[in-house]
Write a protein that holds these residues in place. Structure first.
Motif, mmCIF file in Angstrom:
data_model
loop_
_atom_site.group_PDB
_atom_site.id
_atom_site.type_symbol
_atom_site.label_atom_id
_atom_site.label_comp_id
_atom_site.label_asym_id
_atom_site.label_seq_id
_atom_site.Cartn_x
_atom_site.Cartn_y
_atom_site.Cartn_z
ATOM 1 N N LYS A 1 0.843 -1.186 0.000
ATOM 2 C CA LYS A 1 0.000 0.000 0.000
ATOM 3 C C LYS A 1 0.884 1.245 0.000
ATOM 4 C CE LYS A 1 -3.653 -2.310 2.633
ATOM 5 N NZ LYS A 1 -4.462 -2.294 3.868
ATOM 6 N N ALA A 2 0.307 2.377 -0.332
ATOM 7 C CA ALA A 2 1.064 3.625 -0.290
ATOM 8 C C ALA A 2 1.601 3.828 1.120
ATOM 9 C CB ALA A 2 0.176 4.798 -0.690
ATOM 10 N N ALA A 3 2.913 3.872 1.234
ATOM 11 C CA ALA A 3 3.542 3.929 2.547
ATOM 12 C C ALA A 3 3.517 5.342 3.101
ATOM 13 C CB ALA A 3 4.980 3.436 2.454
ATOM 14 N N PHE A 4 3.505 5.465 4.408
ATOM 15 C CA PHE A 4 3.628 6.766 5.043
ATOM 16 C C PHE A 4 5.086 7.211 5.107
ATOM 17 C CE2 PHE A 4 -0.616 5.758 6.619
ATOM 18 C CZ PHE A 4 -1.251 6.979 6.451
ATOM 19 N N ALA A 5 5.995 6.273 4.990
ATOM 20 C CA ALA A 5 7.410 6.626 5.027
ATOM 21 C C ALA A 5 7.782 7.401 3.769
ATOM 22 C CB ALA A 5 8.262 5.368 5.144
ATOM 23 N N PRO A 6 8.656 8.388 3.888
ATOM 24 C CA PRO A 6 8.954 9.239 2.737
ATOM 25 C C PRO A 6 9.885 8.587 1.736
ATOM 26 C CG PRO A 6 10.293 9.891 4.597
ATOM 27 C CD PRO A 6 9.349 8.823 5.100
ATOM 28 N N ARG A 7 9.800 9.065 0.505
ATOM 29 C CA ARG A 7 10.789 8.725 -0.486
ATOM 30 C C ARG A 7 12.013 9.607 -0.279
ATOM 31 N NH1 ARG A 7 6.983 8.414 -5.934
ATOM 32 N NH2 ARG A 7 5.958 6.448 -5.422
ATOM 33 N N VAL A 8 13.134 9.158 -0.819
ATOM 34 C CA VAL A 8 14.370 9.931 -0.695
ATOM 35 C C VAL A 8 14.838 10.308 -2.091
ATOM 36 C CG1 VAL A 8 16.737 9.922 0.188
ATOM 37 C CG2 VAL A 8 14.954 8.668 1.405
ATOM 38 N N ARG A 9 15.253 11.556 -2.257
ATOM 39 C CA ARG A 9 15.714 12.011 -3.563
ATOM 40 C C ARG A 9 17.000 11.298 -3.968
ATOM 41 N NH1 ARG A 9 14.531 17.233 -1.174
ATOM 42 N NH2 ARG A 9 12.457 17.906 -1.822
ATOM 43 N N ALA A 10 17.177 11.129 -5.260
ATOM 44 C CA ALA A 10 18.361 10.450 -5.784
ATOM 45 C C ALA A 10 19.622 11.188 -5.351
ATOM 46 C CB ALA A 10 18.293 10.370 -7.301
ATOM 47 N N VAL A 11 20.656 10.436 -5.045
ATOM 48 C CA VAL A 11 21.927 11.026 -4.631
ATOM 49 C C VAL A 11 22.998 10.858 -5.692
ATOM 50 C CG1 VAL A 11 21.423 10.744 -2.182
ATOM 51 C CG2 VAL A 11 22.627 8.926 -3.410
#
Length: 328
Positions: free
Chosen positions: A64-74
């Motif tokens: 399911k759509a997680a509440f945890a954030p995505r992280v921008r590419a490094v």
């Protein structure tokens, strides 16, 4: 934090909120955070040919759509980050073996609290769970703590595991590890396909979040899912094709206490005992069957080395609470 200037740090919108609260503004796909990386903490490498050619499985069916954030590419497109990690300071014990000794009292330096479940070795091909991430206090520089899940074949003969792992550092990291022929190999052989997620990634942006994770065998390889994407895979050739399904699933917290210290003094989970406010938890514990299906766990076998140090609350379903502060 000591050595903070030498370590990775991560920043969140709303980071001042209590760790036990869910941050609704950080629904996956609507919020991103950025890794603030100190020099030398990672390097970018071109994706391998195996990574470029890899065809990931379909997303897990219960994802399911997680509440945890995505992280921008490094790293630039076509490259993946390789995170610097502290040298492993312990011999990893692996999941506890089945039987009365595992459920009640295990001698030695390792302490457990969790649930195991025997599986049909011919059709069970992975595990999944949403694991609450925290920053447990580690007492000794040689201690270690994890919150993790694993799929196992034989008496820890072959296995794949993932979750949170912390040594005596400022923050925990993402653990993605494998065993072959009874030997712990950490992340050796892992083929990373994601532009951010990978073994050793710092988890400080995920404190207080329950992060969805899966381990799944598909098309000859063991794939790893974290939060909202496939991270990569362990090639089936690492086991010469002999590890295509497991006969035991594990969901647990683990503490390694240096010098076999009794009582242990490193925290498990959040440091709170199960059944109390703010304790660590795993929810949606499941076992993969054929295809993307992950069947919710029922009637697992609870085990805890010593409930006075690290306790477990489990009600025979797909949710459990675990943790404690040892004798601290």
């Amino acid at each position: 934090m000591s050595r903070a200037g030498l370590l990775l740090s991560m920043f969140l919108i709303g980071c001042g909120e209590p760790a036990s609260e869910v941050r609704p503004e950080a629904v996956a796909g609507t919020s991103e955070v950025e890794l603030a990386l100190a020099p030398g903490e990672y390097r970018c490498e071109a994706m391998t040919e195996a990574a470029r050619a890899a065809v990931p499985p379909p997303p897990p069916s219960v994802e399911k759509a997680a509440f945890a954030p995505r992280v921008r590419a490094v790293c630039p497109p076509g490259q993946v980050p390789i995170y610097a990690q502290a040298e492993l300071r312990t011999h990893k014990a692996g999941p506890p073996l089945a039987g009365p000794a595992a459920r009640h009292s295990l001698a030695g330096s390792y302490w457990y609290a969790g649930v195991m479940k025997p599986t049909d070795a011919l059709s069970q091909s992975g595990v999944g769970a949403s694991i609450l991430f925290s920053n447990p206090a580690v007492y000794d520089q040689s201690d270690m703590v994890t919150s993790q899940m694993s799929i196992v074949r034989g008496a820890n003969y072959h296995l794949v595991e993932m979750g949170l792992r912390k040594f005596w550092d400022a923050f925990p990291r993402l653990m993605i590890s494998q065993w072959s022929y009874g030997q712990f190999n950490d992340a050796a052989g892992f083929v990373q396909v994601h532009g951010v997620y990978g073994p050793g990634m710092p988890l400080s942006s995920y404190y207080g979040y329950s992060v969805q994770q899966y381990i799944r065998y598909d098309n000859g390889n063991w794939w790893i899912w974290f939060n909202d994407a496939w991270v990569g895979y362990f090639p089936g050739t690492l086991w010469n094709g002999q590890f295509t399904s497991g006969d035991m699933a594990h969901f647990y917290g683990e503490v390694y206490s240096a010098q076999s210290r009794v009582p242990p003094l490193t925290d498990m989970g959040t440091g709170q005992f199960s059944g109390t406010f703010g304790t660590a938890s795993m929810q949606g514990m499941c076992i993969h069957t054929a295809g993307p299906n992950c069947t919710l766990l029922t009637d697992g076998w609870p085990f805890q080395t010593n409930a006075a140090y690290y306790s477990l609350s489990y009600w025979n379903g797909s949710y459990m609470e675990f943790g404690g502060n040892g004798g601290g």
